[in-house]
Write an enzyme that holds these catalytic residues in place. Sequence first.
Site, PDB file in Angstrom:
ATOM      1  N   CYS A  97     -36.286   6.940   6.862  1.00 15.07           N
ATOM      2  CA  CYS A  97     -35.021   7.077   7.595  1.00 15.07           C
ATOM      3  C   CYS A  97     -34.179   8.201   6.975  1.00 15.07           C
ATOM      4  O   CYS A  97     -34.611   9.329   6.899  1.00 15.07           O
ATOM      5  CB  CYS A  97     -34.276   5.746   7.653  1.00 15.07           C
ATOM      6  N   HIS A 128     -38.089   2.314  11.124  1.00 14.39           N
ATOM      7  CA  HIS A 128     -38.084   1.212  10.159  1.00 14.39           C
ATOM      8  C   HIS A 128     -39.207   0.207  10.377  1.00 14.39           C
ATOM      9  O   HIS A 128     -38.957  -0.940  10.759  1.00 14.39           O
ATOM     10  CB  HIS A 128     -36.732   0.498  10.214  1.00 14.39           C
ATOM     11  N   GLU A 168     -40.478  -1.251   8.041  1.00 14.35           N
ATOM     12  CA  GLU A 168     -40.284  -2.257   6.986  1.00 14.35           C
ATOM     13  C   GLU A 168     -39.342  -3.377   7.403  1.00 14.35           C
ATOM     14  O   GLU A 168     -39.256  -4.410   6.708  1.00 14.35           O
ATOM     15  CB  GLU A 168     -39.755  -1.598   5.706  1.00 14.35           C
TER      16      GLU A 168
END
Length: 307
Positions: free
Chosen positions: A142, A234, A236
Amino acid sequence: MPIKIPSSLPAYTVLKDEGVMVMGEGRAAKQDIRPLQIGLLNLMPKKISTENQFARLIANTPLQIELTLIRMSEHETKNTAAEHMAEFYQAFQDVKHRKFDGLIITGAPIEHLDFDKVTYWDELREVFEWTQTNVHSTFGVCWGGMAMINHFHGVAKHVLDAKLFGCFRHSNTLPTSPYLRGFADECVIPVSRWTELDAGEINTAGLPILLTSEKSGPALVEDPDHRALYMFNHFEYDSGTLKEEYDRDVASGTPINIPENYYPNDDPSQPPVNRWRSHGHLLYGNWINEIYQTTHFDMSKIGTASE
């Protein structure tokens, strides 16, 4: 094999309860194998949640991984207990003598600032240069990825009129990439940002775009010359991360749209559906595998001309 983290780190219990393979230092010392040394430069305010998310993704591989948590040297976090930071984190200036097989640089909620207005920008640029001599492979995520691609290639981030917020479909544009082994032709990735990068500028820099979306733009870019990957979204995120952001903004009265393609029928009263977990594990597992296949057993050679 498991990830090696201190048994007192909150992520140890979280991952163990999920069935993820983890081990403490005592058990790891009995294995006659060199673990991969992975650093996590955590720029997010909620350190523990971020630790859990990235540890989860890099843990499920057949390799032993030793995770080192790193912070910016002078920046004081206000959202994580000082005791946690003192026990588990090391300042960059205290670890920069070391070599790492891999380094993850997280995002940070400072998109509205120009890069050079960030209080720790000078030290972060030092980190970027340090990766070229002390890190075999770097993964910028990011804002961390945006900052890194800007530093090395001058690619700018562009402020959007509205926040990109939701789970967007992405195309696999380079299926032969070792980082995309096992990927479907399309995948869904959570997005939460006020800025974007221009595909034309990335192409001009000569960098291959591996994943991209018609709605949210380039997502994953490889930088072979700097041994780096840049992920602007993202993988994650936990299942409830976008919900937490949405509920927080609703509670504070901040204007926010319902995250797209996240809740069933876009109904926030229903539990969100995780459509990205498997591809997230694939991507980070492929990254770890590439590191294992290409890094030096003799860590002193990392970052040398023989890389």
